[in-house]
Design a protein around this motif. Sequence first.
Motif, mmCIF file in Angstrom:
data_model
loop_
_atom_site.group_PDB
_atom_site.id
_atom_site.type_symbol
_atom_site.label_atom_id
_atom_site.label_comp_id
_atom_site.label_asym_id
_atom_site.label_seq_id
_atom_site.Cartn_x
_atom_site.Cartn_y
_atom_site.Cartn_z
ATOM 1 N N ARG A 95 -6.406 -3.762 0.491
ATOM 2 C CA ARG A 95 -6.321 -2.856 -0.662
ATOM 3 C C ARG A 95 -6.468 -3.619 -1.978
ATOM 4 O O ARG A 95 -7.118 -3.144 -2.919
ATOM 5 C CB ARG A 95 -5.006 -2.080 -0.644
ATOM 6 N N THR B 95 -9.640 1.122 5.641
ATOM 7 C CA THR B 95 -9.548 1.940 4.432
ATOM 8 C C THR B 95 -10.862 2.704 4.256
ATOM 9 O O THR B 95 -11.941 2.099 4.271
ATOM 10 C CB THR B 95 -9.295 1.066 3.198
ATOM 11 N N PRO C 182 0.829 -1.201 0.000
ATOM 12 C CA PRO C 182 0.000 0.000 0.000
ATOM 13 C C PRO C 182 0.867 1.256 0.000
ATOM 14 O O PRO C 182 1.968 1.260 0.554
ATOM 15 C CB PRO C 182 -0.790 -0.121 1.315
ATOM 16 N N GLU D 204 -9.004 -2.891 -5.098
ATOM 17 C CA GLU D 204 -8.531 -2.692 -6.469
ATOM 18 C C GLU D 204 -9.221 -3.658 -7.428
ATOM 19 O O GLU D 204 -9.655 -3.268 -8.523
ATOM 20 C CB GLU D 204 -7.014 -2.877 -6.536
ATOM 21 N N GLU E 219 -2.304 7.513 -0.040
ATOM 22 C CA GLU E 219 -3.494 6.651 -0.053
ATOM 23 C C GLU E 219 -4.761 7.491 0.010
ATOM 24 O O GLU E 219 -5.684 7.304 -0.782
ATOM 25 C CB GLU E 219 -3.436 5.693 1.138
#
Length: 374
Positions: A174, A210, A37, A178, A43
């Motif tokens: 993450r 996140t 990440p 994605e 981010e």
Amino acid sequence: MKPVKHIRGASAACLLAVPLMLSGCSLFGSESAAVDPPPAAVEAQMLQVSGEDTLDTGVFAPVSSEEGNLSAAEVKEPGGSAAAGERTTVYLEDQNGLLAPVSLSFPKGKDTAMLKDSLTALVSKGAYAAALPEGFQGILPAGTKVNSVSIGQDNVAIVEFNSAFNDYNPSDERKILEALTWTLTGQEDIKGVQLWVDGKKLTEMPLQGTPLDRPLTRTMGINLPKHNALMMNSSAVTVYFAAASPDGGHQYYVPVTRFVPAGGDTVKAALSELIAGPQAENGLEMVMTEGTVVDSVEAGQNGVVTVSLTDDMFDGSTSIPEEMLESVVLTVAQNTDDSLVQIRLNGKDNVTGTNNIDYGQPVSAPEYVNELPL
């Protein structure tokens, strides 16, 4: 939402079939990229950038022969026509831990049914696991079910999973986002993604936190390298490297997001990253030599981008590695409005690949990258 386009043919350079049909290994050797990440500040910025960013370019559109241009996607698929049914591209985890696009065919049905199928293909040990090529798997935790998919306001896909969605490895958080985002926003009219679990909207991911306070778009990037230098006033570009199947004899293409200085020529910056090559330890291959020079990038009429390269290694060559040429086309298309691309090499207009396609003429990125009929 517009109907999903049916493929007219498969790219000989970008075909990943069962059994795998591509042949040949990288001419330039294999390097690797450790994926991690990005720093927290980056981010947050990448998760909040508007969907109008150049990373979010939608599907690749092949050029029809009736338009007078040759598309790599017009080449006939070995073994006959594509499998019947709705075809789309999903992002699966390869044997190196990277996300790669793989084209699948699903039973014909409504658009939302196809979207549910495409997300079901992302489930580890799920309904489509046995149909995936060796070395590929879904990233969603086993047992995940797609309860519903709908298209809401501002073309945002609203996806609801069952509670098994929460049972993922924290280090995959993450990568899961994605895979979901790039799979869904590959559809022409989907601009963002919003996640729900068992009737409740997620405002953040359950394990690593996140933030999900706004729809996810492709501005979040994909396969970010761990060792990419952090720069102030930077922007993101996505480039395509090649990777090899587990037996080492077949090629497919993997997108990687890199940070470059803001304010410059985006396409030239992306091509420079392509020349720099992959970073350490993740199975990606060099597709261009370190001696390759980008002489110019020019946007001409009818949406054609002309890329002029110099590389003494290929001076006098009549056949150029298709991995090099396809990576250029994919990279340029990703960082423009899916532009057509024509390549000049060492001052020559005729640039024929080992796939017998003349990239000196305008070509498009294939509509379906790494194609896999079920």
